[in-house]
Design an enzyme around this catalytic site. Structure first.
Site: not given
Ligand code: BGC
Length: 472
Positions: A145, A160, A198
């Protein structure tokens, strides 16, 4: 509250307020930013809008046993999911809290070796049948995620870190390869078949469980409002100029991971208080994910904390306390990131006489003794911060609803958004405020469709299994 203090606090609370006009303007801007992201290569100015290589939304008929590994904010979850092919599934899972020193002071090798060990241990505990020599290789969907540059269903390099992770040597590496290498080192007999954000997992799992013919809804968005925030939806190829869609012959489009945490990183329209600036400067990704930093669980507590510290520095609150402690504040208030959004959720709904419940909570969680007046200040600001977060959260949901309406123009069903994450699930009144703001924006004006917000609990594991089920 004395009138001078009230004036000061009302002024700060007003800085957190969001007008109806802003909601409308921001929704237009969000849609514009989606288009920019869908045609541009990744840059700070644009929302990443990442093609996920998932070209089908599940029908509910998918079948088989799959593994899922889910690295989210603070936990790693390992699950096995048996898809029954009738919208239902059976799930076994284990959850591990990621040790803090693997999140920041460590290397990619250490983190991924830890993850592989947990998958291996899970198989020992729950699926001994796959341990025997010559047994079938299990496919694993890896929910990761964080923003990745995805180039195939099972390939993606980390762009990142977000949400407090900071392992610089992992940036630009393929996270599927990293996990696979460590699983192979352990001879785990597992193939990492798909990589899924996610939100993509949430969208797919919700769509799998949703029996549209009965519910009369189509699942159009998977979104997370938890430690971080983000959303995924299905986009048609004609609107994704940056993708060479000629390889996907019989398909009409692809699920896009918007990474909306990075909406308006250049702050053209987002509200920006001095507190937002302080917080951004404290993070490991300053200048990025500025929308997320106004909304998600990781930041709500910190916003309250820095706002309170500002009022303290102006001599409005905690003055006596500071003196009585010989010139210090309790360290849980003085130090960044120690005030959890969960605490705010209790403060938000306290209606006890003199806010006695808040007194106990602040004492227990922050070791912070308070006067009644200070508690009133704290509650007013808590509500203002949470209200801004909920209203801002409505913007991407409304923009996507309006955008995909065209895809569903010949379909009578309502729109359902599958939502997961601690903030939307547990923060009192958050979901209702999001819906209230969506209704103000009214993105489906002129149609009979309604928007339903459904909690899609722990969907990302099932969603990752669904992704793995589409892998060859
Ligand atoms: C991330 C996402 C993720 C979201 C929820 C964000 O900080 O960049 O990829 O889906 O958090 O978990």
């Amino acid at each position: 509250m004395n009138s001078q203090l009230k004036e000061v606090v009302d002024k700060v609370a007003a800085e957190y307020s969001i007008s109806n006009e802003f909601l409308i303007k921001a929704t237009d801007k969000f849609e514009e930013s989606m288009d920019q992201g869908l045609k541009s290569s990744p840059a700070r100015e644009y929302m990443p809008m990442i093609p996920t290589f998932v070209t089908d939304i599940p029908t509910g008929k998918e079948r088989g046993l799959f593994l899922a590994g889910d690295l989210g904010g603070t936990n790693f979850r390992v699950c096995s999911i048996y898809l029954n092919g009738d919208h239902s599934f059976d799930l076994k899972q284990s959850k591990f809290k990621i040790p803090l020193d693997l999140m920041t002071n460590s290397t990619a090798e250490d983190l991924f070796s830890y993850l592989a060990t947990k998958v291996d241990a899970f198989l020992d505990e729950h699926h001994k049948e796959f341990r025997a020599e010559g047994s079938e290789i299990l496919k694993l969907g890896f929910t990761f995620s964080f923003p990745v540059n995805q180039t195939a269903l099972n390939k993606g390099t980390l762009i990142r870190w977000t949400k407090g992770f900071d392992l610089p040597d992992c940036v630009d590496k393929d996270v599927v390869e990293l996990l696979q290498t460590h699983l192979d080192n352990l001879k785990a007999n597992v193939k990492v078949a798909a990589l899924a954000n996610d939100t993509v997992g949430t969208l797919l799992s919700r769509a799998y469980s949703n029996n549209s013919s009965q519910s009369k809804t189509n699942t159009i968005v998977g979104a997370i409002f938890g430690t971080g925030t983000n959303g995924a939806y299905f986009e048609t190829f004609d609107k994704i100029p940056k993708l060479d869609s000629s390889k996907f012959k019989d398909k009409t489009g692809m699920v896009i991971n918007t990474e909306w945490g990075s909406f308006d990183n250049t702050l053209e329209i987002l509200p920006s208080t001095r507190y937002d600036k302080i917080i951004d400067a404290q993070t490991s990704n300053p200048g990025y994910h500025l929308f997320e930093k106004r909304i998600s669980g990781m930041f709500l507590g910190e916003l309250l904390r820095v706002t309170l510290i500002d009022l303290f520095e102006q001599n409005h609150i905690f003055v006596e306390l500071f003196k009585s402690r010989g010139g210090t504040l309790p360290h849980r208030l003085a130090e960044p990131w120690l005030l959890d959004a969960e605490v705010l959720s209790y403060l938000q709904i306290d209606d006890s006489t003199d806010l006695k419940m808040s007194e106990l909570i602040l004492q227990n969680h922050l070791r912070l003794p308070t006067t009644k007046e200070e508690r009133l200040v704290i509650q007013t600001l808590t509500k203002a911060i949470a209200h801004r977060a909920a209203y801002l959260s409505a913007v991407p949901l409304a923009a996507i609803a309006r955008r995909v309406a065209e895809q569903y123009k010949d379909d009578e069903n309502d729109f359902e958004f599958g939502l997961d994450g601690s903030v939307i699930e547990f923060y009192p009144g958050f979901k209702d405020s999001v819906l209230e703001a969506i209704n103000i924006i009214n993105p489906l004006k002129g149609s009979n469709k309604k928007i339903h917000l459904s909690i899609a609990k722990d969907g990302s594991g099932v969603g990752a299994a669904l992704c793995a089920s589409t892998a060859l």
